[in-house]
Design a protein around this motif. Structure first.
Motif, short mmCIF file in Angstrom:
data_model
loop_
_atom_site.label_atom_id
_atom_site.label_comp_id
_atom_site.label_asym_id
_atom_site.label_seq_id
_atom_site.Cartn_x
_atom_site.Cartn_y
_atom_site.Cartn_z
N MET A 1 1.15 -132.96 34.45
CA MET A 1 0.27 -131.79 34.62
C MET A 1 0.54 -130.79 33.51
SD MET A 1 -0.28 -129.35 37.96
CE MET A 1 1.41 -128.77 38.06
N ARG A 2 -0.54 -130.34 32.87
CA ARG A 2 -0.43 -129.37 31.78
C ARG A 2 -1.24 -128.12 32.12
NH1 ARG A 2 -2.73 -132.64 27.08
NH2 ARG A 2 -3.52 -133.96 28.75
N LEU A 3 -0.56 -126.97 32.20
CA LEU A 3 -1.19 -125.70 32.55
C LEU A 3 -0.82 -124.64 31.52
CD1 LEU A 3 -0.18 -125.50 36.35
CD2 LEU A 3 -2.21 -126.61 35.38
N TYR A 4 -1.79 -123.80 31.19
CA TYR A 4 -1.57 -122.64 30.32
C TYR A 4 -2.16 -121.45 31.07
CZ TYR A 4 -1.71 -119.66 26.13
OH TYR A 4 -1.55 -118.65 25.21
N VAL B 1 -9.82 -129.79 27.48
CA VAL B 1 -9.29 -128.53 27.99
C VAL B 1 -10.38 -127.83 28.79
CG1 VAL B 1 -8.43 -126.22 27.36
CG2 VAL B 1 -7.75 -128.23 26.01
N VAL B 2 -10.01 -127.27 29.94
CA VAL B 2 -10.90 -126.33 30.61
C VAL B 2 -10.27 -124.95 30.47
CG1 VAL B 2 -11.98 -127.95 32.20
CG2 VAL B 2 -9.87 -126.83 32.88
N TRP B 3 -11.05 -124.00 29.97
CA TRP B 3 -10.56 -122.64 29.79
C TRP B 3 -11.35 -121.73 30.72
CZ3 TRP B 3 -6.42 -120.36 28.13
CH2 TRP B 3 -6.43 -118.96 28.02
N ILE B 4 -10.65 -121.04 31.62
CA ILE B 4 -11.30 -120.31 32.70
C ILE B 4 -11.06 -118.81 32.56
CG2 ILE B 4 -11.55 -120.12 35.20
CD1 ILE B 4 -10.40 -122.98 35.39
N ASN B 5 -12.14 -118.08 32.46
CA ASN B 5 -12.10 -116.63 32.28
C ASN B 5 -11.71 -115.92 33.58
OD1 ASN B 5 -13.33 -114.86 29.86
ND2 ASN B 5 -13.52 -113.72 31.77
N GLY B 6 -11.15 -114.72 33.42
CA GLY B 6 -10.82 -113.91 34.57
C GLY B 6 -12.05 -113.28 35.21
N GLY B 7 -11.80 -112.52 36.29
CA GLY B 7 -12.87 -111.92 37.07
C GLY B 7 -12.47 -111.91 38.53
N ASN B 8 -13.42 -112.13 39.41
CA ASN B 8 -13.15 -112.14 40.84
C ASN B 8 -12.64 -113.53 41.25
OD1 ASN B 8 -13.74 -112.57 43.75
ND2 ASN B 8 -14.51 -110.48 43.66
N ALA B 9 -11.40 -113.57 41.75
CA ALA B 9 -10.78 -114.85 42.10
C ALA B 9 -11.51 -115.55 43.24
CB ALA B 9 -9.32 -114.63 42.48
N PHE B 10 -12.08 -114.79 44.16
CA PHE B 10 -12.75 -115.41 45.30
C PHE B 10 -14.09 -116.02 44.90
CE2 PHE B 10 -9.81 -112.34 47.09
CZ PHE B 10 -9.17 -113.10 48.07
N ILE B 11 -14.79 -115.39 43.96
CA ILE B 11 -16.02 -115.99 43.44
C ILE B 11 -15.69 -117.28 42.70
CG2 ILE B 11 -17.93 -115.69 41.80
CD1 ILE B 11 -17.88 -112.71 42.45
N GLU C 1 -11.33 -130.50 43.51
CA GLU C 1 -10.80 -131.85 43.71
C GLU C 1 -10.73 -132.62 42.39
OE1 GLU C 1 -9.41 -132.87 46.43
OE2 GLU C 1 -9.88 -130.93 47.36
N HIS C 2 -11.75 -132.47 41.56
CA HIS C 2 -11.76 -133.17 40.28
C HIS C 2 -10.61 -132.72 39.38
CE1 HIS C 2 -15.32 -135.60 40.66
NE2 HIS C 2 -16.10 -134.56 40.90
N ILE C 3 -10.36 -131.41 39.32
CA ILE C 3 -9.33 -130.93 38.41
C ILE C 3 -7.94 -131.36 38.88
CG2 ILE C 3 -8.94 -128.66 39.46
CD1 ILE C 3 -9.12 -129.46 35.69
N LYS C 4 -7.72 -131.37 40.17
CA LYS C 4 -6.42 -131.81 40.67
C LYS C 4 -6.18 -133.28 40.33
CE LYS C 4 -5.21 -130.36 44.82
NZ LYS C 4 -5.30 -129.99 46.25
N ALA C 5 -7.21 -134.08 40.46
CA ALA C 5 -7.07 -135.51 40.14
C ALA C 5 -6.86 -135.71 38.65
CB ALA C 5 -8.31 -136.27 40.62
N ALA D 1 -3.37 -134.70 37.67
CA ALA D 1 -2.40 -135.69 38.13
C ALA D 1 -2.37 -136.90 37.21
CB ALA D 1 -2.74 -136.12 39.56
N ARG D 2 -3.51 -137.20 36.60
CA ARG D 2 -3.59 -138.32 35.65
C ARG D 2 -3.29 -137.88 34.22
NH1 ARG D 2 -8.42 -139.35 38.84
NH2 ARG D 2 -9.67 -138.34 37.20
N ASP D 3 -2.99 -136.58 34.04
CA ASP D 3 -2.68 -136.00 32.73
C ASP D 3 -3.81 -136.22 31.73
OD1 ASP D 3 -1.05 -134.48 31.07
OD2 ASP D 3 -0.08 -136.24 30.20
N GLU D 4 -5.05 -136.01 32.19
CA GLU D 4 -6.21 -136.25 31.34
C GLU D 4 -6.65 -135.02 30.56
OE1 GLU D 4 -8.34 -139.78 34.01
OE2 GLU D 4 -9.12 -137.74 34.07
N LEU D 5 -6.27 -133.83 31.03
CA LEU D 5 -6.72 -132.62 30.35
C LEU D 5 -5.76 -131.47 30.64
CD1 LEU D 5 -7.96 -131.12 32.98
CD2 LEU D 5 -10.12 -132.13 32.29
N VAL D 6 -6.06 -130.32 30.01
CA VAL D 6 -5.27 -129.10 30.19
C VAL D 6 -6.09 -128.11 31.01
CG1 VAL D 6 -4.15 -127.15 29.04
CG2 VAL D 6 -4.15 -129.43 27.95
N TYR D 7 -5.46 -127.50 31.99
CA TYR D 7 -6.07 -126.39 32.74
C TYR D 7 -5.52 -125.11 32.16
CZ TYR D 7 -7.08 -123.30 36.77
OH TYR D 7 -7.52 -122.28 37.59
#
Length: 213
Positions: free
Chosen positions: A1-4, A83-93, A105-109, A112-118
């Motif tokens: 798992m790769r997270l930034y 890589v998926v790069w996710i901007n800030g804002g309202n966490a609930f939205i 579900e897709h990002i967790k899978a 787990a397979r080390d296919e991309l960076v979150y």
């Protein structure tokens, strides 16, 4: 798992996301946390796309609203980026968007397979925990843009066993509320870590580091 996971913007060590990507250069930018603020949304999409471009990434917007009820199609799209790069804002939205599109579900899978960076900042960082309780001190859980389901999603992505308190002791408009948020975590036995603006939590397999100050 790769997270930034950055407290704000790309943080002070953006070269690390390049290293995490391992030479791959295709990045999807997600700004759904700002779906309640159309003008700010457009500004931040341009800003983050340009900054990632300067790091050598080829960017495309991933609007999760386009995949509401189309989770299988989103899974196919995610296989085309590194890589998926996710901007800030309202966490609930943001969390609603992830649930309605199947991104959660897709990002967790994929991780787990080390296919991309979150990667991402603020809202993107705080939702990786097991739950979102306490985040309503900073963000309004009842802010529901058009096409969103009204039910609040309190479950986090469950990628890390602790919550991240962003904008800690920083020059940010939300910093004054972070102390209240931390008091809630402590009163309810919720494990947490703090990040000041500029700092980034980097996870690469079993290794975790905080850099940036």
């Amino acid at each position: 798992m790769r997270l930034y996971l950055s407290s704000f913007d790309l943080g002070n060590c953006s070269d690390e996301i390049v290293a995490l990507a391992r030479g791959a250069k295709r990045a999807a930018v997600i700004v759904n946390a700002l779906d309640n603020r159309p003008e700010g949304r457009a500004k931040w999409l341009q800003d983050q796309s340009e900054k990632l471009g300067k790091l050598g990434f080829v960017t495309v917007e991933l609007d999760l609203r386009e995949y509401f009820g189309r989770a299988a199609d989103l899974g196919s799209f995610l296989k085309s980026v590194d890589v998926v790069w996710i901007n800030g804002g309202n966490a609930f939205i943001l969390r609603r968007a992830m649930r309605q599109s199947g991104f959660d579900e897709h990002i967790k899978a994929a991780l787990a397979r080390d296919e991309l960076v979150y990667g991402g900042f603020s809202a993107a960082a705080v939702i990786v925990s097991r739950g979102l309780m306490g985040l309503d001190i900073v963000d309004d859980p009842n802010d529901v843009p058009a096409f969103y389901e009204p039910d609040v999603v309190w479950a986090g992505l469950d990628l890390l066993p602790y919550t991240i308190a962003v904008h800690f002791q920083s020059n940010h408009s939300e910093s004054s509320k972070v102390a209240e948020e931390i008091a809630f975590f402590e009163a309810n036995g919720i494990p947490y870590r703090t990040l000041r603006d500029g700092e980034v939590l980097i996870v690469d397999g079993e290794k975790q580091r905080v850099l940036g100050l």
